[in-house]
Design a protein around this motif. Structure first.
Motif, PDB file in Angstrom:
ATOM      1  N   UNK A 105       4.029   9.743 -18.058  1.00  0.00           N
ATOM      2  CA  UNK A 105       3.833  10.195 -16.692  1.00  0.00           C
ATOM      3  C   UNK A 105       3.655   9.011 -15.743  1.00  0.00           C
ATOM      4  N   UNK A 106       2.936   7.979 -16.191  1.00  0.00           N
ATOM      5  CA  UNK A 106       2.732   6.804 -15.349  1.00  0.00           C
ATOM      6  C   UNK A 106       4.074   6.127 -15.038  1.00  0.00           C
ATOM      7  N   UNK A 107       4.913   5.972 -16.048  1.00  0.00           N
ATOM      8  CA  UNK A 107       6.208   5.337 -15.822  1.00  0.00           C
ATOM      9  C   UNK A 107       7.095   6.197 -14.927  1.00  0.00           C
ATOM     10  N   UNK A 108       6.991   7.513 -15.093  1.00  0.00           N
ATOM     11  CA  UNK A 108       7.771   8.409 -14.233  1.00  0.00           C
ATOM     12  C   UNK A 108       7.300   8.300 -12.787  1.00  0.00           C
TER      13      UNK A 108
ATOM     14  N   UNK B 226       0.844  -1.200   0.000  1.00  0.00           N
ATOM     15  CA  UNK B 226       0.000   0.000   0.000  1.00  0.00           C
ATOM     16  C   UNK B 226       0.880   1.252   0.000  1.00  0.00           C
ATOM     17  N   UNK B 227       2.088   1.153   0.575  1.00  0.00           N
ATOM     18  CA  UNK B 227       3.027   2.273   0.491  1.00  0.00           C
ATOM     19  C   UNK B 227       3.424   2.521  -0.957  1.00  0.00           C
ATOM     20  N   UNK B 228       3.588   1.447  -1.745  1.00  0.00           N
ATOM     21  CA  UNK B 228       3.923   1.597  -3.158  1.00  0.00           C
ATOM     22  C   UNK B 228       2.809   2.326  -3.909  1.00  0.00           C
ATOM     23  N   UNK B 229       1.563   1.993  -3.602  1.00  0.00           N
ATOM     24  CA  UNK B 229       0.423   2.664  -4.235  1.00  0.00           C
ATOM     25  C   UNK B 229       0.405   4.142  -3.863  1.00  0.00           C
ATOM     26  N   UNK B 230       0.544   4.438  -2.574  1.00  0.00           N
ATOM     27  CA  UNK B 230       0.509   5.826  -2.112  1.00  0.00           C
ATOM     28  C   UNK B 230       1.693   6.620  -2.661  1.00  0.00           C
ATOM     29  N   UNK B 231       2.865   6.003  -2.711  1.00  0.00           N
ATOM     30  CA  UNK B 231       4.040   6.696  -3.238  1.00  0.00           C
ATOM     31  C   UNK B 231       3.856   7.039  -4.711  1.00  0.00           C
ATOM     32  N   UNK B 232       3.218   6.140  -5.460  1.00  0.00           N
ATOM     33  CA  UNK B 232       2.938   6.399  -6.872  1.00  0.00           C
ATOM     34  C   UNK B 232       2.028   7.614  -7.018  1.00  0.00           C
ATOM     35  N   UNK B 233       0.968   7.689  -6.217  1.00  0.00           N
ATOM     36  CA  UNK B 233       0.039   8.809  -6.330  1.00  0.00           C
ATOM     37  C   UNK B 233       0.660  10.110  -5.842  1.00  0.00           C
ATOM     38  N   UNK B 234       1.444  10.030  -4.776  1.00  0.00           N
ATOM     39  CA  UNK B 234       2.155  11.221  -4.300  1.00  0.00           C
ATOM     40  C   UNK B 234       3.103  11.729  -5.380  1.00  0.00           C
ATOM     41  N   UNK B 235       3.722  10.802  -6.114  1.00  0.00           N
ATOM     42  CA  UNK B 235       4.635  11.207  -7.186  1.00  0.00           C
ATOM     43  C   UNK B 235       3.908  11.997  -8.267  1.00  0.00           C
ATOM     44  N   UNK B 236       2.674  11.585  -8.595  1.00  0.00           N
ATOM     45  CA  UNK B 236       1.907  12.363  -9.575  1.00  0.00           C
ATOM     46  C   UNK B 236       1.741  13.806  -9.119  1.00  0.00           C
TER      47      UNK B 236
ATOM     48  N   UNK C 288     -12.374   2.600 -16.060  1.00  0.00           N
ATOM     49  CA  UNK C 288     -12.244   3.772 -15.226  1.00  0.00           C
ATOM     50  C   UNK C 288     -11.666   3.492 -13.848  1.00  0.00           C
ATOM     51  N   UNK C 289     -11.297   2.259 -13.521  1.00  0.00           N
ATOM     52  CA  UNK C 289     -10.738   1.999 -12.220  1.00  0.00           C
ATOM     53  C   UNK C 289      -9.219   1.952 -12.307  1.00  0.00           C
ATOM     54  N   UNK C 290      -8.584   1.703 -11.174  1.00  0.00           N
ATOM     55  CA  UNK C 290      -7.124   1.717 -11.101  1.00  0.00           C
ATOM     56  C   UNK C 290      -6.518   0.653 -12.010  1.00  0.00           C
ATOM     57  N   UNK C 291      -7.248  -0.435 -12.222  1.00  0.00           N
ATOM     58  CA  UNK C 291      -6.714  -1.539 -13.008  1.00  0.00           C
ATOM     59  C   UNK C 291      -6.632  -1.201 -14.485  1.00  0.00           C
ATOM     60  N   UNK C 292      -7.563  -0.354 -14.966  1.00  0.00           N
ATOM     61  CA  UNK C 292      -7.519   0.017 -16.378  1.00  0.00           C
ATOM     62  C   UNK C 292      -6.605   1.208 -16.619  1.00  0.00           C
ATOM     63  N   UNK C 293      -6.575   2.135 -15.659  1.00  0.00           N
ATOM     64  CA  UNK C 293      -5.748   3.325 -15.848  1.00  0.00           C
ATOM     65  C   UNK C 293      -4.304   3.093 -15.418  1.00  0.00           C
ATOM     66  N   UNK C 294      -4.074   2.037 -14.629  1.00  0.00           N
ATOM     67  CA  UNK C 294      -2.723   1.653 -14.225  1.00  0.00           C
ATOM     68  C   UNK C 294      -2.510   0.192 -14.632  1.00  0.00           C
ATOM     69  N   UNK C 295      -2.505  -0.131 -15.906  1.00  0.00           N
ATOM     70  CA  UNK C 295      -2.457  -1.532 -16.330  1.00  0.00           C
ATOM     71  C   UNK C 295      -1.194  -2.240 -15.854  1.00  0.00           C
ATOM     72  N   UNK C 296      -1.392  -3.440 -15.308  1.00  0.00           N
ATOM     73  CA  UNK C 296      -0.240  -4.191 -14.798  1.00  0.00           C
ATOM     74  C   UNK C 296       0.307  -5.085 -15.898  1.00  0.00           C
TER      75      UNK C 296
END
Length: 489
Positions: free
Chosen positions: A195-198, A134-144, A239-247
């Motif tokens: 931007x996502x990769x950054x 969950x820290x990885x998720x939050x760090x990604x959003x904070x980076x944006x 429209x959810x995290x899975x489509x906008x952040x494809x793994x």
């Protein structure tokens, strides 16, 4: 195209058709309003960008309303606040203003608004298996936010126009007819690939510097990919995290390479699984009772104590701030609520301009089961609509039926659903169950299969167990370690 894919495509198409009709904001009844006490303010220093602050503050209540309200869970809030505090220090942003909100929805989602507003859903909290994920998720959003990605996006057009499109990513209609707008076309997390990769890279660096396992990002991307596959039979997953952040495999590989290049092989860094499991103990899972519950073909609202039932051909689900039903023959229904002045009659409300293509001569007043109602029809180039509004305890509820063809069967289905709207009985309310996340400690003889059987009473519960714990059938467990199960309470 598979049958599941076809149903999913039909659901998305019909949902879009329903939303094109609307020209006013709406939501499910029972959604909690935004309140400062329910958010997690972290570092209250003034921002260096007042315009971004204003955008975030203006749109925050809309985000909350569209995602089912704020989920209040003190232990989860404290856990997230501590994680974000560590991440901000590691990102050299200790005074950056951030407000973190847990949204009361089962969707797997996380995103950020200008002004430091960060959102995670309880759905994504349930999917993560330890603190580092969950820290990885939050760090990604904070980076944006810290990389000013939202500002880079707004600079491509006038601020107000872009914000309208951003908010359209939340509410799900066309900006031409609805200020809430088309969520499926542009989500809040829909930054460019670059931007996502950054944000991936910056997020991994930040979480690693904060002392968390830097490989958690790749691990969680893999878990999200499994969950996306598990959920692909559900109706609208757009429209959810899975489509906008494809793994994607490529993205996971890049995350692994970043973690290895800067921090080394897996095995370093804090995961804090025990702390995380304690933080999500008792977390609500699935649909929130505050937004009502689906029992077969029936929707039941236990808070406001009403219910209705759709015809046998329809399948109901709670989706994006509404109850949506889809029939295999190309019909759909949407149910939501709206704020309407008590002094306005229902017939006048139908004619007030929120319905595109309304035929005013069809509007008439009706009643059923002691409720005042008004009905009418609307027509657009490709769709036929039957619309009804009901007043219950001072609030107006809306049924919108859509079909390619306006025939007797369609009319009968709409009429039957409307006539089924009534006060809920004690027997109805007894059908509403809450699913919660609990943890169980593995014993020396336990396996993934034996613990998975504890969820066999749920639909697809065994498969869900493996995904929630990032396990596979036949895996051995660590004796004394806690694992997630979902129980009915």
């Amino acid at each position: 195209m598979s049958m599941a894919s076809g149903i999913k495509a039909l659901a998305a198409l019909l949902a879009a058709a329903l939303m094109v009709l609307l020209a006013a904001c709406s939501s499910l009844p029972g959604v909690a309003p935004s309140h400062p006490a329910d958010t997690i303010p972290i570092a209250q220093a003034p921002s260096d960008d007042p315009e971004e602050d204003a955008i975030g503050a203006r749109e925050h209540p809309r985000i909350v309303a569209s995602y089912g309200g704020i989920y209040s869970d003190r232990q989860a809030e404290i856990m997230i606040a501590r994680i974000v505090g560590r991440l901000l220090a590691a990102a050299d942003q200790p005074n950056q203003k951030f407000t973190v909100t847990i949204l009361d929805t089962a969707e797997v989602n996380a995103f950020a608004l200008p002004g430091g507003y960060v959102y995670v859903t309880r759905g994504i909290l349930a999917l993560a298996s330890d603190t580092s994920e969950i820290a990885a998720v939050l760090a990604h959003e904070i980076a944006h936010v810290t990389l000013k990605h939202a500002r880079a996006r707004t600079n491509r057009a006038k601020t107000d126009e872009i914000v309208d499109k951003v908010i359209s990513g939340v509410f799900g209609a066309d900006t031409a007819t609805d200020q809430a707008s088309n969520r499926s076309k542009m989500s809040l997390a829909a930054f460019s690939q670059q931007q996502e990769l950054a944000a991936d890279k910056e997020g991994i660096l930040t979480s690693g510097r904060a002392g968390y396992d830097p490989h958690a990002a790749a691990r969680f991307l893999g878990a999200m990919g499994r969950f996306a596959h598990f959920s692909q039979g559900d109706a609208d997953q757009e429209g959810d995290f899975l489509s906008s952040h494809p793994s994607t495999p490529d993205r996971i590989q890049k995350a692994i390479e970043t973690a290895r290049s800067f921090f080394g092989a897996p095995g370093l860094g804090e995961t804090d699984r025990e702390g995380y499991m304690a933080g999500i103990e008792g977390l609500a899972f699935g649909d929130s009772p505050a937004q009502g519950a689906i029992s077969g073909r029936r929707y039941i609202n236990p808070t406001l104590k009403f219910t209705f039932e759709v015809p046998q051909t329809y399948t109901l689900q709670i989706s994006k701030g509404a109850v949506v039903g889809v029939a295999g023959e190309g019909e759909a229904v949407r149910f939501d609520s709206a704020e309407v002045p008590a002094t306005m009659g229902l017939e006048d409300y139908l004619k007030s301009g929120w319905i595109a293509g309304l035929q005013p001569q069809t509007v008439r007043r009706e009643s059923a089961n002691g409720y005042d109602m008004a009905t009418g029809t609307a027509v657009t180039p490709q769709w036929n609509f039957r619309v009804a509004v009901v007043r219950h305890e001072g609030r107006v509820y809306r049924f919108i039926f859509a079909s390619r063809f306006d025939n007797a069967g369609f009319a009968k289905a709409a009429e039957a659903t409307l006539r089924s709207f009534r006060a809920a009985t004690a027997k109805d309310l007894a059908l509403v169950k809450q699913l919660v996340v609990r943890s169980v400690t593995a014993g020396p003889l336990d396996t993934a299969d034996s613990l998975a059987r504890r969820m066999s009473g749920l639909g697809r519960g065994t498969d869900l167990f493996y995904i929630l714990n990032n396990l596979y059938p036949g895996d051995t467990l660590i004796t004394g370690q806690r694992y997630k199960i979902v129980t009915v309470e």
